[in-house]
Design a protein around this motif. Structure first.
Motif, mmCIF file in Angstrom:
data_model
loop_
_atom_site.group_PDB
_atom_site.id
_atom_site.type_symbol
_atom_site.label_atom_id
_atom_site.label_comp_id
_atom_site.label_asym_id
_atom_site.label_seq_id
_atom_site.Cartn_x
_atom_site.Cartn_y
_atom_site.Cartn_z
ATOM 1 N N PHE A 31 7.126 67.910 36.178
ATOM 2 C CA PHE A 31 5.676 68.056 35.985
ATOM 3 C C PHE A 31 4.903 67.154 36.956
ATOM 4 O O PHE A 31 3.841 67.532 37.453
ATOM 5 C CB PHE A 31 5.299 67.753 34.529
ATOM 6 N N GLU A 32 5.454 65.982 37.192
ATOM 7 C CA GLU A 32 4.835 65.041 38.140
ATOM 8 C C GLU A 32 4.682 65.753 39.495
ATOM 9 O O GLU A 32 3.641 65.680 40.137
ATOM 10 C CB GLU A 32 5.769 63.836 38.299
ATOM 11 N N ASP A 33 5.749 66.433 39.887
ATOM 12 C CA ASP A 33 5.784 67.126 41.177
ATOM 13 C C ASP A 33 4.742 68.246 41.236
ATOM 14 O O ASP A 33 4.216 68.560 42.307
ATOM 15 C CB ASP A 33 7.206 67.682 41.386
ATOM 16 N N LEU A 36 0.941 67.844 37.315
ATOM 17 C CA LEU A 36 0.522 67.909 35.905
ATOM 18 C C LEU A 36 0.877 66.576 35.232
ATOM 19 O O LEU A 36 1.895 66.449 34.539
ATOM 20 C CB LEU A 36 1.210 69.098 35.212
ATOM 21 N N GLU A 37 0.022 65.606 35.455
ATOM 22 C CA GLU A 37 0.351 64.243 35.009
ATOM 23 C C GLU A 37 0.332 64.076 33.495
ATOM 24 O O GLU A 37 1.052 63.243 32.956
ATOM 25 C CB GLU A 37 -0.602 63.254 35.675
ATOM 26 N N GLY A 38 -0.506 64.865 32.827
ATOM 27 C CA GLY A 38 -0.542 64.800 31.363
ATOM 28 C C GLY A 38 0.772 65.298 30.770
ATOM 29 O O GLY A 38 1.323 64.685 29.848
ATOM 30 N N PHE A 39 1.270 66.395 31.289
ATOM 31 C CA PHE A 39 2.568 66.918 30.851
ATOM 32 C C PHE A 39 3.668 65.884 31.131
ATOM 33 O O PHE A 39 4.555 65.660 30.308
ATOM 34 C CB PHE A 39 2.921 68.217 31.597
ATOM 35 N N ALA A 40 3.584 65.270 32.325
ATOM 36 C CA ALA A 40 4.596 64.268 32.707
ATOM 37 C C ALA A 40 4.551 63.082 31.744
ATOM 38 O O ALA A 40 5.597 62.606 31.277
ATOM 39 C CB ALA A 40 4.348 63.801 34.140
ATOM 40 N N HIS A 41 3.350 62.637 31.415
ATOM 41 C CA HIS A 41 3.204 61.518 30.477
ATOM 42 C C HIS A 41 3.808 61.879 29.116
ATOM 43 O O HIS A 41 4.532 61.079 28.503
ATOM 44 C CB HIS A 41 1.724 61.171 30.315
ATOM 45 N N TRP A 42 3.519 63.088 28.649
ATOM 46 C CA TRP A 42 4.014 63.535 27.334
ATOM 47 C C TRP A 42 5.543 63.522 27.327
ATOM 48 O O TRP A 42 6.174 63.082 26.374
ATOM 49 C CB TRP A 42 3.492 64.951 27.049
ATOM 50 N N ARG A 156 -4.852 67.498 30.088
ATOM 51 C CA ARG A 156 -5.649 66.340 29.630
ATOM 52 C C ARG A 156 -5.327 65.988 28.187
ATOM 53 O O ARG A 156 -5.256 64.820 27.814
ATOM 54 C CB ARG A 156 -7.134 66.642 29.777
ATOM 55 N N GLU A 157 -5.111 67.019 27.388
ATOM 56 C CA GLU A 157 -4.776 66.791 25.968
ATOM 57 C C GLU A 157 -3.438 66.049 25.867
ATOM 58 O O GLU A 157 -3.298 65.088 25.101
ATOM 59 C CB GLU A 157 -4.687 68.155 25.265
ATOM 60 N N LEU A 158 -2.478 66.460 26.666
ATOM 61 C CA LEU A 158 -1.137 65.856 26.589
ATOM 62 C C LEU A 158 -1.126 64.427 27.125
ATOM 63 O O LEU A 158 -0.310 63.600 26.707
ATOM 64 C CB LEU A 158 -0.117 66.723 27.342
ATOM 65 N N ALA A 159 -2.063 64.133 28.014
ATOM 66 C CA ALA A 159 -2.162 62.778 28.571
ATOM 67 C C ALA A 159 -2.536 61.760 27.489
ATOM 68 O O ALA A 159 -2.296 60.560 27.638
ATOM 69 C CB ALA A 159 -3.199 62.751 29.694
ATOM 70 N N ALA A 160 -3.073 62.256 26.385
ATOM 71 C CA ALA A 160 -3.549 61.349 25.329
ATOM 72 C C ALA A 160 -2.444 60.974 24.336
ATOM 73 O O ALA A 160 -2.695 60.212 23.395
ATOM 74 C CB ALA A 160 -4.712 61.997 24.586
ATOM 75 N N ARG A 161 -1.232 61.503 24.524
ATOM 76 C CA ARG A 161 -0.159 61.147 23.572
ATOM 77 C C ARG A 161 0.096 59.650 23.628
ATOM 78 O O ARG A 161 0.360 59.089 24.697
ATOM 79 C CB ARG A 161 1.129 61.909 23.920
#
Ligand code: FEO
Length: 173
Positions: A31-33, A36-42, A156-161
């Protein structure tokens, strides 16, 4: 005291939990690649949770006077056809983990090992949550699939996990 076979089965599960951590870290990198940083964070948060699961087994084996023996962890996939394919892969992986936890539970019952049964209860409930959260994610992804704006909002939603590292430190204590 754990039976030899139960010790072996619990050690095998440490490998699966660590493989899960490894797999989700690989998904984070994917996801980072894609940017999609929020997905990557999740996925990184999920990876940390899986390490915590492995540590729970580690602690339990030691508490029962068993011996932790770490095994080789297979290489996880590094590429998926799409973000949706990646999330579906994760959901299927969680279903496999659930199957393994259920097998462990069956084995503990057969052995009359009540302490292991009680320990595994936590994982039985956890797997309900895990399959639910991955299932919801897959459904959301299916909804936004056609709309890039939706993907941005989901990211953005996933970045908030929250990344709760106390879960890890509790198990290391
Ligand atoms: Fe530890 Fe997601 O199963």
């Amino acid at each position: 005291m754990l039976s030899e076979k139960m010790e072996e089965a619990l050690n095998e599960q440490i490998k699966w939990e660590l493989y899960s951590a490894y797999l989700y870290l690989s998904m984070a990198a994917y996801f980072e690649d894609l940017g999609l940083e929020g997905f990557a964070h999740w996925m990184k948060a999920q990876s940390a949770e899986e390490t915590m699961h492995a540590l729970k087994f580690y602690k339990f084996i030691n508490e029962r006077n068993g011996r932790v023996r770490l095994q080789e962890i297979p290489q996880p996939p590094t590429e998926w056809e799409s973000p949706l394919a990646c999330l579906e892969y994760a959901l299927n992986h969680e279903r496999e983990v659930t199957r393994r936890i259920n097998n462990l539970m069956r084995f503990a019952k057969e052995e009359g090992d009540h302490a292991t049964e009680i320990f595994l209860q936590w994982f039985v409930s956890e797997q309900v949550e895990e399959e639910d959260s991955f299932g919801r994610l897959v459904n959301k992804m299916k909804l936004v699939k056609e709309a890039p704006q939706g993907l941005f909002h989901l990211d953005r939603e996933l970045a908030a996990r929250p990344l709760d590292l106390t879960l890890l430190t509790q198990e290391l204590a």
